[in-house]
Design an enzyme around this catalytic site. Structure first.
Site, PDB file in Angstrom:
ATOM      1  N   SER A  38     -32.295 -12.801   6.448  1.00  0.00           N
ATOM      2  CA  SER A  38     -32.509 -11.437   5.946  1.00  0.00           C
ATOM      3  C   SER A  38     -31.431 -11.119   4.917  1.00  0.00           C
ATOM      4  CB  SER A  38     -32.516 -10.413   7.083  1.00  0.00           C
ATOM      5  OG  SER A  38     -33.710 -10.551   7.839  1.00  0.00           O
ATOM      6  N   GLY A  48     -27.639  -7.486   6.164  1.00  0.00           N
ATOM      7  CA  GLY A  48     -29.080  -7.340   6.330  1.00  0.00           C
ATOM      8  C   GLY A  48     -29.456  -6.704   7.665  1.00  0.00           C
ATOM      9  N   TYR A  65     -22.434  -2.863  14.978  1.00  0.00           N
ATOM     10  CA  TYR A  65     -21.525  -1.751  15.270  1.00  0.00           C
ATOM     11  C   TYR A  65     -20.815  -1.337  13.990  1.00  0.00           C
ATOM     12  CZ  TYR A  65     -17.117  -4.021  14.445  1.00  0.00           C
ATOM     13  OH  TYR A  65     -16.067  -4.605  13.811  1.00  0.00           O
ATOM     14  N   ILE A 118     -38.426 -10.950  13.138  1.00  0.00           N
ATOM     15  CA  ILE A 118     -38.475  -9.487  13.132  1.00  0.00           C
ATOM     16  C   ILE A 118     -38.997  -9.049  11.768  1.00  0.00           C
ATOM     17  CG2 ILE A 118     -37.196  -7.341  13.430  1.00  0.00           C
ATOM     18  CD1 ILE A 118     -36.894  -9.170  15.861  1.00  0.00           C
ATOM     19  N   TYR A 167     -20.555 -11.913  15.159  1.00  0.00           N
ATOM     20  CA  TYR A 167     -19.417 -12.610  14.563  1.00  0.00           C
ATOM     21  C   TYR A 167     -19.604 -14.104  14.843  1.00  0.00           C
ATOM     22  CZ  TYR A 167     -16.963  -8.215  13.600  1.00  0.00           C
ATOM     23  OH  TYR A 167     -16.594  -6.981  13.119  1.00  0.00           O
TER      24      TYR A 167
HETATM   25  C1  LIG Z   1     -18.911  -8.925   4.819  1.00  0.00           C
HETATM   26  C2  LIG Z   1     -19.432  -8.786   6.215  1.00  0.00           C
HETATM   27  C3  LIG Z   1     -19.220  -7.604   6.904  1.00  0.00           C
HETATM   28  C4  LIG Z   1     -19.724  -7.431   8.185  1.00  0.00           C
HETATM   29  N1  LIG Z   1     -19.490  -6.244   8.833  1.00  0.00           N
HETATM   30  C5  LIG Z   1     -20.015  -6.051  10.059  1.00  0.00           C
HETATM   31  C6  LIG Z   1     -19.853  -4.817  10.756  1.00  0.00           C
HETATM   32  O1  LIG Z   1     -19.241  -3.880  10.245  1.00  0.00           O
HETATM   33  N2  LIG Z   1     -20.388  -4.690  11.981  1.00  0.00           N
HETATM   34  C7  LIG Z   1     -21.086  -5.705  12.576  1.00  0.00           C
HETATM   35  O2  LIG Z   1     -21.593  -5.521  13.686  1.00  0.00           O
HETATM   36  N3  LIG Z   1     -21.245  -6.890  11.959  1.00  0.00           N
HETATM   37  C8  LIG Z   1     -20.730  -7.078  10.724  1.00  0.00           C
HETATM   38  N4  LIG Z   1     -20.909  -8.278  10.098  1.00  0.00           N
HETATM   39  C9  LIG Z   1     -21.677  -9.321  10.783  1.00  0.00           C
HETATM   40  C10 LIG Z   1     -23.164  -9.099  10.601  1.00  0.00           C
HETATM   41  O3  LIG Z   1     -23.604  -8.060  11.443  1.00  0.00           O
HETATM   42  C11 LIG Z   1     -23.931 -10.353  10.996  1.00  0.00           C
HETATM   43  O4  LIG Z   1     -23.529 -11.415  10.187  1.00  0.00           O
HETATM   44  C12 LIG Z   1     -25.432 -10.133  10.897  1.00  0.00           C
HETATM   45  O5  LIG Z   1     -26.101 -11.072  11.707  1.00  0.00           O
HETATM   46  C13 LIG Z   1     -25.896 -10.260   9.469  1.00  0.00           C
HETATM   47  O6  LIG Z   1     -27.261  -9.999   9.322  1.00  0.00           O
HETATM   48  P1  LIG Z   1     -27.988 -10.599   8.046  1.00  0.00           P
HETATM   49  O7  LIG Z   1     -29.420 -10.263   8.133  1.00  0.00           O
HETATM   50  O8  LIG Z   1     -27.237 -10.219   6.819  1.00  0.00           O
HETATM   51  O9  LIG Z   1     -27.697 -12.139   8.259  1.00  0.00           O
HETATM   52  P2  LIG Z   1     -28.545 -13.484   8.224  1.00  0.00           P
HETATM   53  O10 LIG Z   1     -27.530 -14.522   7.871  1.00  0.00           O
HETATM   54  O11 LIG Z   1     -29.737 -13.367   7.370  1.00  0.00           O
HETATM   55  O12 LIG Z   1     -29.005 -13.652   9.727  1.00  0.00           O
HETATM   56  C14 LIG Z   1     -28.122 -13.737  10.826  1.00  0.00           C
HETATM   57  C15 LIG Z   1     -28.844 -14.311  12.031  1.00  0.00           C
HETATM   58  O13 LIG Z   1     -29.990 -13.506  12.347  1.00  0.00           O
HETATM   59  C16 LIG Z   1     -31.205 -14.254  12.180  1.00  0.00           C
HETATM   60  N5  LIG Z   1     -32.164 -13.388  11.497  1.00  0.00           N
HETATM   61  C17 LIG Z   1     -32.007 -12.776  10.301  1.00  0.00           C
HETATM   62  N6  LIG Z   1     -33.082 -12.059   9.997  1.00  0.00           N
HETATM   63  C18 LIG Z   1     -33.966 -12.217  11.023  1.00  0.00           C
HETATM   64  C19 LIG Z   1     -35.272 -11.721  11.275  1.00  0.00           C
HETATM   65  N7  LIG Z   1     -35.875 -10.906  10.413  1.00  0.00           N
HETATM   66  N8  LIG Z   1     -35.901 -12.102  12.397  1.00  0.00           N
HETATM   67  C20 LIG Z   1     -35.297 -12.921  13.281  1.00  0.00           C
HETATM   68  N9  LIG Z   1     -34.054 -13.427  13.094  1.00  0.00           N
HETATM   69  C21 LIG Z   1     -33.379 -13.067  11.975  1.00  0.00           C
HETATM   70  C22 LIG Z   1     -30.810 -15.432  11.327  1.00  0.00           C
HETATM   71  O14 LIG Z   1     -31.717 -16.511  11.495  1.00  0.00           O
HETATM   72  C23 LIG Z   1     -29.404 -15.720  11.817  1.00  0.00           C
HETATM   73  O15 LIG Z   1     -29.455 -16.397  13.043  1.00  0.00           O
HETATM   74  C24 LIG Z   1     -20.431  -8.477   8.809  1.00  0.00           C
HETATM   75  C25 LIG Z   1     -20.634  -9.670   8.127  1.00  0.00           C
HETATM   76  C26 LIG Z   1     -20.137  -9.835   6.839  1.00  0.00           C
HETATM   77  C27 LIG Z   1     -20.342 -11.135   6.112  1.00  0.00           C
END
Ligand SMILES: Cc1cc2nc3c(=O)[nH]c(=O)nc-3n(C[C@H](O)[C@H](O)[C@H](O)COP(=O)(O)OP(=O)(O)OC[C@H]3O[C@@H](n4cnc5c(N)ncnc54)[C@H](O)[C@@H]3O)c2cc1C
Ligand SMILES: *[C@@H]1O[C@H](CO)[C@@H](O)[C@H](O)[C@H]1NC(C)=O
Ligand SMILES: *[C@@H]1O[C@H](CO)[C@@H](O)[C@H](O)[C@H]1NC(C)=O
Ligand SMILES: *[C@@H]1O[C@H](CO)[C@@H](O)[C@H](O)[C@H]1NC(C)=O
Ligand SMILES: *[C@@H]1O[C@H](CO)[C@@H](O)[C@H](O)[C@H]1NC(C)=O
Ligand SMILES: *[C@@H]1O[C@H](CO)[C@@H](O)[C@H](O)[C@H]1NC(C)=O
Ligand SMILES: CC(=O)N[C@H]1CO[C@H](CO)[C@@H](O)[C@@H]1O
Length: 540
Positions: free
Chosen positions: A110, A179, A189, A240, A483
């Site tokens: 995502s 995402g 959070y 999702i 994390y």
């Molecule tokens: C700069 C930065 C700041 C952050 N700050 C915070 C914060 O303030 N609070 C906090 O709680 N976390 C924080 N995080 C962590 C963040 O919440 C997680 O990395 C989160 O999983 C990212 O979601 P994404 O969709 O961007 O990631 P992705 O890398 O796209 O996905 C993460 C995981 O979820 C799975 N996934 C993604 N989309 C779907 C979907 N649609 N259906 C099923 N599975 C899916 C992926 O396969 C993978 O296993 C931060 C991360 C970074 C890099």
């Protein structure tokens, strides 16, 4: 020892063969996938317009657009055979069916913020199902809800809420490019945690595409699966498509502050005291501490690497859901040690506080929240811990020494308590509720490329993590799924997948792991939705 000409030639030949066979494999996967998609989705669909083969000129750009860790952006990083970018529901459903048909594993992406790259890297042949085209957001202020698709970012969600109301918000992460798909399925959070809990505590409905390519909502998926995808990670159960969230109320005026203290300014005493109040103070107050090794500049500003004294700087960053006058009275009563003054406090509206926490300059327009491109890309590693007993002064002093000795890794302490302690640990898969004073994020980032630099920095953060062992939660030592940290265990998804999955599973989910396994076994017994840290089904 010198390599003979002949064996060098052979090596080149072999390399050439590997490269050709990998792109040939990509090409044939591309052909098969496009063919299959045309079969299973509506005839109006141009299947080829949503599938990128490695040979497409845009392949690299599409791949890199949502890589947030430079460590997984190297030439040697394993690449997906193809990238599939559905732009409507039927294409998403067809992509699942075709993935099964063709027998190639998928990684779901995502926002791509996974700290260990598990949404776009794997050692097995795979393709990326990239959801960036599915990002609509519908906010309904009348019933205080929003439907948000997985490919949207948190910044887009905050912006769309603020467009319609100045007194509503959503409790989620502070980085606007994260995402929704990963964040909300993995917990989520931010700085309203003590007042409102996690993002998952505000999900009221969802749409998921299951292993058969069917779209289920809360009613048709049932309460067990609905429970699992509120913190258990989505990618073990399906894709999702969207979440329906309940918005929360925010006051018209909130207050932020940022105060720095070095060891010479009594940081030790202040942090020691902070641990005793941070989970009990007014729920409207959230305090984050950045703990970093720094080099003290001399009066004339010169920094001499060897000679300048090193120290630890603790930065207190805060959001208070109220005005500065009330904040000062809360602080004077419960945390006078910080010596917070009215001049340290800045009143603003909620969306401005979102921008402030995301480090945008004062006066930046809220439109930047719609910018999906993150700033500079670092090499990085993150790890997590939970603290349940205050760390003694002596142990804090030992920790500062260690941080100064290591020189690079920093820590972030995040207040717990408040609403978090009121929600039972089994309410959602996220188990780290009552009894936790604060959460630690370990953090190291660097700019040097290559395996040497990777190893050096990974060793530093591991040493700090190991040093903390006696001071943090144990049996199991807790970790936060969002994390992502593959050091705590990975699964090869073979015959030992249950045992392997248990190792990291109990750290992320504690007593909720067993229920996640049950749900997994019920909805995906053959483990189609698997990845390096997925929930395993029960062995059969
Ligand atoms: C700069 C930065 C700041 C952050 N700050 C915070 C914060 O303030 N609070 C906090 O709680 N976390 C924080 N995080 C962590 C963040 O919440 C997680 O990395 C989160 O999983 C990212 O979601 P994404 O969709 O961007 O990631 P992705 O890398 O796209 O996905 C993460 C995981 O979820 C799975 N996934 C993604 N989309 C779907 C979907 N649609 N259906 C099923 N599975 C899916 C992926 O396969 C993978 O296993 C931060 C991360 C970074 C890099
Ligand atoms: C918003 O929610 C209310 C109450 O449930 C409903 O009547 C209304 O139709 C919704 N509006 C939109 C645009 O969906
Ligand atoms: C540190 O604390 C001591 C004792 O509480 C106090 O006397 C001193 O003024 C403090 N120093 C600073 C820089 O706040
Ligand atoms: C700055 O101060 C340091 C010691 O505090 C001294 O060693 C150095 O020479 C000074 N540099 C300049 C440019 O004055
Ligand atoms: C931001 O800028 C406005 C005017 O441009 C000013 O009034 C306000 O004090 C500034 N806020 C901060 C936090 O610097
Ligand atoms: C979006 O953010 C990136 C990174 O900060 C920046 O380079 C780019 O100019 C921004 N785009 C727009 C349209 O503002
Ligand atoms: C998504 C995309 O741009 N796919 C293109 C990949 O390359 C082939 C061949 O040039 C095009 O037909 C596709 O449209």
């Amino acid at each position: 020892m010198e390599m003979s000409r002949a064996s060098f030639g052979l090596l080149l030949l072999l390399l050439g063969f590997l490269i050709i066979s990998s792109s040939a494999n990509s090409d044939s996967t591309y052909e098969n996938f496009v063919h299959c998609l045309s079969k299973y989705s509506s005839p109006s669909l141009q299947a080829s317009s949503i599938v990128y083969a490695q040979t497409n000129s845009s392949f690299t750009n599409v791949l890199q657009s949502y890589i947030r860790n430079q460590r997984f952006n190297a030439f040697s990083t394993p690449k997906p055979l193809i990238i599939v970018t559905p732009s409507d529901e039927s294409q998403l459903q067809a992509a699942i069916i075709c993935s099964r048909d063709i027998g190639i594993q998928l990684r779901i992406r995502s926002g791509g913020h996974d700290y260990d790259g598990l949404s776009y890297v794997s050692d097995v042949p795979f393709f990326i199902l990239d959801l960036f085209n599915l990002r609509s957001i519908n906010v309904n202020i009348t019933d205080e809800t929003a439907w948000v698709q997985a490919g949207a970012t948190l910044g887009e969600l905050y912006y769309k809420i603020w467009e319609k109301s100045r007194v509503h918000g959503f409790p989620a992460g502070v980085c606007p490019t994260v995402g929704v798909g990963g964040h909300l399925s993995g917990g989520g959070y931010g700085n309203m945690l003590r007042r409102y809990g996690l993002s998952v505590d505000h999900i009221v409905d969802a749409q998921i595409v299951n292993v058969n390519g069917c779209i289920l909502d809360r009613k048709s998926m049932g309460e067990d699966l609905f429970w699992a995808i509120r913190g258990g990670g989505g990618a073990s159960f399906g894709v999702i498509l969207s979440y329906k969230v309940k918005l929360v109320r925010v006051p018209e005026i909130v207050t932020v502050f940022r105060v720095e203290k070095t060891l010479a300014q009594n940081a030790t005493d202040i942090v020691y005291q902070w641990q005793h109040i941070t989970d009990k103070i007014d729920n409207d107050l959230f305090m984050r501490l950045l703990v970093q090794p720094i080099t003290v500049k001399s009066e004339n500003g010169s920094v001499k690497a060897e000679k300048s004294p090193k120290t630890v700087r603790v930065t207190f960053i805060s959001l208070f859901l109220g005005d500065a006058t009330r904040l000062i009275s809360v602080m004077n009563k419960d945390f006078p040690e910080l010596g917070l003054k009215k001049e340290d406090c800045m009143e603003m509206n909620w969306i401005e506080s979102v921008l402030y926490w995301a480090n945008f300059d004062n006066g930046t327009s809220a439109d930047v929240l719609l910018n999906r491109t993150s700033g500079s890309l670092n090499f990085l590693k993150r790890k997590s811990d939970y603290v349940q007993k205050p760390i003694s002064r002596d142990d804090l002093e030992g920790l500062w020494k260690k941080i100064i000795e290591l020189g690079k890794p920093g820590m972030v302490f995040n207040s717990y308590g408040g609403r978090m302690s009121e929600i039972p640990a089994s309410e959602t898969p996220f188990p780290h509720r009552a009894g936790n004073i604060f959460k630690i994020q370990y953090s190291v980032s660097w700019h040097e490329e290559g395996a040497e630099a990777d190893k050096e920095h990974m060793n530093l953060i591991t040493e700090l993590y190991n040093y903390m062992t006696p001071l943090v939660s144990k049996s199991p030592r807790g970790a936060y799924l969002n994390y992502r940290d593959i050091d705590i265990g990975i699964s090869h998804n073979g015959k030992d997948s249950y045992q392997e999955g248990r190792v990291y599973g109990v750290k992320y989910f504690m007593n909720n792991f067993d229920r996640l396994v049950k749900v997994k076994t019920a909805v995906d017994p053959l483990n189609f939705f698997r990845y390096e840290q997925s929930i395993p089904p029960l062995p059969y």
